[in-house]
Design a protein around this motif. Structure first.
Motif, short mmCIF file in Angstrom:
data_model
loop_
_atom_site.label_atom_id
_atom_site.label_comp_id
_atom_site.label_asym_id
_atom_site.label_seq_id
_atom_site.Cartn_x
_atom_site.Cartn_y
_atom_site.Cartn_z
N ARG A 112 0.82 -1.22 0.00
CA ARG A 112 0.00 0.00 0.00
C ARG A 112 0.85 1.27 0.00
O ARG A 112 0.32 2.37 -0.10
CB ARG A 112 -0.92 -0.01 1.22
N ALA A 113 2.15 1.10 0.17
CA ALA A 113 3.05 2.26 0.29
C ALA A 113 3.57 2.68 -1.09
O ALA A 113 3.59 1.90 -2.03
CB ALA A 113 4.22 1.90 1.20
N PRO A 114 4.02 3.93 -1.21
CA PRO A 114 4.64 4.38 -2.45
C PRO A 114 5.95 3.63 -2.70
O PRO A 114 6.54 3.06 -1.78
CB PRO A 114 4.91 5.86 -2.20
N GLU A 115 6.41 3.65 -3.95
CA GLU A 115 7.72 3.09 -4.24
C GLU A 115 8.80 3.96 -3.61
O GLU A 115 8.59 5.14 -3.34
CB GLU A 115 7.95 3.01 -5.76
N GLY A 116 9.96 3.33 -3.37
CA GLY A 116 11.08 4.09 -2.85
C GLY A 116 11.06 4.28 -1.36
O GLY A 116 11.65 5.22 -0.84
N MET A 117 10.38 3.36 -0.63
CA MET A 117 10.36 3.44 0.82
C MET A 117 11.03 2.20 1.41
O MET A 117 11.04 1.13 0.79
CB MET A 117 8.93 3.54 1.35
N LEU A 118 11.56 2.34 2.62
CA LEU A 118 12.10 1.22 3.37
C LEU A 118 11.32 1.14 4.68
O LEU A 118 11.31 2.09 5.46
CB LEU A 118 13.60 1.42 3.66
N ILE A 119 10.65 0.01 4.89
CA ILE A 119 9.83 -0.18 6.09
C ILE A 119 10.57 -1.14 7.01
O ILE A 119 10.90 -2.26 6.61
CB ILE A 119 8.45 -0.76 5.72
N SER A 120 10.83 -0.71 8.24
CA SER A 120 11.55 -1.54 9.21
C SER A 120 10.65 -1.80 10.41
O SER A 120 10.21 -0.86 11.07
CB SER A 120 12.83 -0.85 9.66
N VAL A 121 10.36 -3.07 10.67
CA VAL A 121 9.46 -3.45 11.75
C VAL A 121 10.13 -4.55 12.59
O VAL A 121 9.82 -5.73 12.45
CB VAL A 121 8.09 -3.94 11.21
#
Length: 278
Positions: free
Chosen positions: A136-145
């Motif tokens: 669901r996020a835009p391209e070019g993101m880094l999600i850290s969980v």
């Protein structure tokens, strides 16, 4: 992510939400109408169960809760820390059959037919939720969980990859490696996470369904995979498998991995070293 957290929580109730705790509370009683996300998660968990030969089994909550309680007690009272009773573990292990989890897609219900079976999706839910967020996020993101890192694409229009570190299980200041990640997920499972001390020995949270005790083949396993939910499942399974069996599982999933053994030696699947920056 917060919404998925509430849906997949097995410890807390939330007003107006039928979550996995609701499903567990109704085991052996009645089907529970749930959000479609719970249906989708459990269907994927069934695939992970089949793929890993039962090593990743979210219906093993009756066993895991004994370890959870012992770990919490041990952390709160270090001097009296204990291991779960072996007879109770064996009894709980009689109630972990995934076929008892009846998923009705048309009615959007889940029903656990064995009153003693409990769902615990901790091995896959974080990665699964991270994957849904990434989609669901835009391209070019880094999600850290927390141990799950997912890139939705390169960091800029020039195609520059993200750089992600692989933690030292012994807690060193430096990363063991830094990896290039452009799109997809990196997940690590290790024996240094969620531990407690009993009689001078540390016990971690990754429980081998064959022994009912924490796996001891590896210190850590890092998996790089296009899908974060699958990466979560693979990192757990590979942590419990010998190297060759783990490699066969990886090959079937077009993924890569790095293993670290008790002596700190590192082993790489084919293709993993091509991702290494340092």
């Amino acid at each position: 992510l917060q919404y998925y957290h509430r849906l997949f929580d097995i410890y807390n109730d939330y007003e107006g939400i039928a979550n996995l705790k609701t499903v567990n509370d109704n085991a052996g009683k009645a089907p529970v109408t749930v959000d479609r996300a719970i249906i989708d998660l459990l269907l994927d968990c069934k695939e992970y169960y089949d793929l890993t030969g039962g090593l990743v089994n979210v219906a093993m909550g009756s066993v895991l809760v004994l370890w959870h309680e012992a770990r919490n007690d041990g952390l709160n009272d270090i001097a009296n820390a204990y291991l779960p009773d072996s007879e109770k573990l064996a009894e709980a292990a009689k109630h972990r059959d995934f076929s008892c989890v009846v998923i009705d897609e048309a009615a959007s219900t889940v029903y656990i037919t064995d009153a003693e079976v409990r769902l615990d999706v901790g091995a896959v839910a974080k990665g699964w939720a991270t994957q849904r967020a990434a989609e669901r996020a835009p391209e070019g993101m880094l999600i850290s969980v927390g141990g799950n890192v997912c890139a939705t694409g390169p960091k800029d229009e020039a195609g520059t990859p993200w750089v992600v570190g692989v933690q030292d299980p012994d807690g060193g200041e430096n990363y063991l490696h830094t990896l290039y990640l452009t799109k997809g997920s990196m997940v690590t499972s290790g024996d240094y996470q969620r531990t407690y001390l009993v009689n001078g020995e540390f016990y971690h949270h990754i429980i081998d369904p064959d022994t009912l005790y924490p796996g001891n083949l590896w210190r850590a396993v890092t998996v790089v995979c296009p899908d974060s939910g699958l990466a979560d499942a693979l990192s757990t399974a590979l942590f419990l498998l010998p190297l060759e069996e783990g490699q066969r599982l990886l090959d079937a999933c077009e993924s890569y991995a790095m293993w670290i053994d008790a002596d700190g030696e590192m082993f790489y699947s084919e293709g993993f070293e091509e991702l290494i920056r340092t």
